[in-house]
Design a protein around this motif. Structure first.
Motif, short mmCIF file in Angstrom:
data_model
loop_
_atom_site.label_atom_id
_atom_site.label_comp_id
_atom_site.label_asym_id
_atom_site.label_seq_id
_atom_site.Cartn_x
_atom_site.Cartn_y
_atom_site.Cartn_z
N ASP A 1 1.75 6.79 -6.65
CA ASP A 1 0.70 7.76 -6.95
C ASP A 1 1.18 9.19 -6.70
N ILE A 2 1.93 9.37 -5.62
CA ILE A 2 2.46 10.71 -5.31
C ILE A 2 3.41 11.17 -6.41
N GLN A 3 4.28 10.26 -6.86
CA GLN A 3 5.21 10.61 -7.94
C GLN A 3 4.45 10.98 -9.21
N LEU A 4 3.41 10.19 -9.53
CA LEU A 4 2.61 10.50 -10.72
C LEU A 4 1.92 11.85 -10.58
N LEU A 5 1.40 12.13 -9.39
CA LEU A 5 0.74 13.42 -9.19
C LEU A 5 1.73 14.58 -9.30
N LYS A 6 2.95 14.37 -8.80
CA LYS A 6 3.97 15.42 -8.93
C LYS A 6 4.30 15.66 -10.40
N LYS A 7 4.44 14.56 -11.17
CA LYS A 7 4.72 14.72 -12.60
C LYS A 7 3.56 15.41 -13.29
N GLU A 8 2.34 14.98 -12.94
CA GLU A 8 1.16 15.60 -13.55
C GLU A 8 1.07 17.07 -13.18
N THR B 1 0.84 -1.20 0.00
CA THR B 1 0.00 0.00 0.00
C THR B 1 0.87 1.25 0.00
N ILE B 2 1.90 1.26 0.82
CA ILE B 2 2.80 2.42 0.88
C ILE B 2 3.50 2.61 -0.46
N SER B 3 3.92 1.52 -1.07
CA SER B 3 4.60 1.60 -2.37
C SER B 3 3.65 2.18 -3.42
N LYS B 4 2.40 1.70 -3.43
CA LYS B 4 1.42 2.23 -4.39
C LYS B 4 1.15 3.71 -4.15
#
Length: 105
Positions: A60-67, A53-56
């Motif tokens: 998600d946080i990395q994807l949101l930062k990129k987005e 869960t933490i890894s996911k």
């Protein structure tokens, strides 16, 4: 005395009773160890689930930062395009006013 006549040794009975008590204790310890191993396995699975869960969430946080970065870049690009369009329209408007002024004279 009656026991001694029949050939029953009290020491053997005491020793057998001690062995039986020790055996019962060992069996109960084995049961407790098995229960603890089951709990350890459950905790291990729970930890793995939390790690997943933490890894996911980190992904998600990395994807949101990129987005967010792309959204900022896209917004900046749009603002630049809007500014260029406004300048272009202002120039066209001025040319239109000047053209209209000279056409009326």
């Amino acid at each position: 005395m009656a026991l001694a006549r029949e050939g029953i040794d009290l020491e053997d009975i005491k020793r057998d009773a001690k062995i039986e008590a020790l055996l019962q204790h060992v069996i109960s310890q084995d049961v407790e160890i098995a229960q603890l191993k089951d709990k350890q396995f459950e905790f291990h699975n729970e930890i793995e689930s939390r790690d997943d869960t933490i890894s996911k969430l980190e992904d998600d946080i990395q994807l949101l930062k990129k987005e967010k970065r792309w959204n900022v870049l896209w917004r900046n690009s749009l603002e630049e395009d809007i500014a260029k369009t406004q300048v272009f329209l202002a120039i066209v408007f001025l040319i239109n006013i000047i053209f209209t002024y000279f056409m009326n004279r």
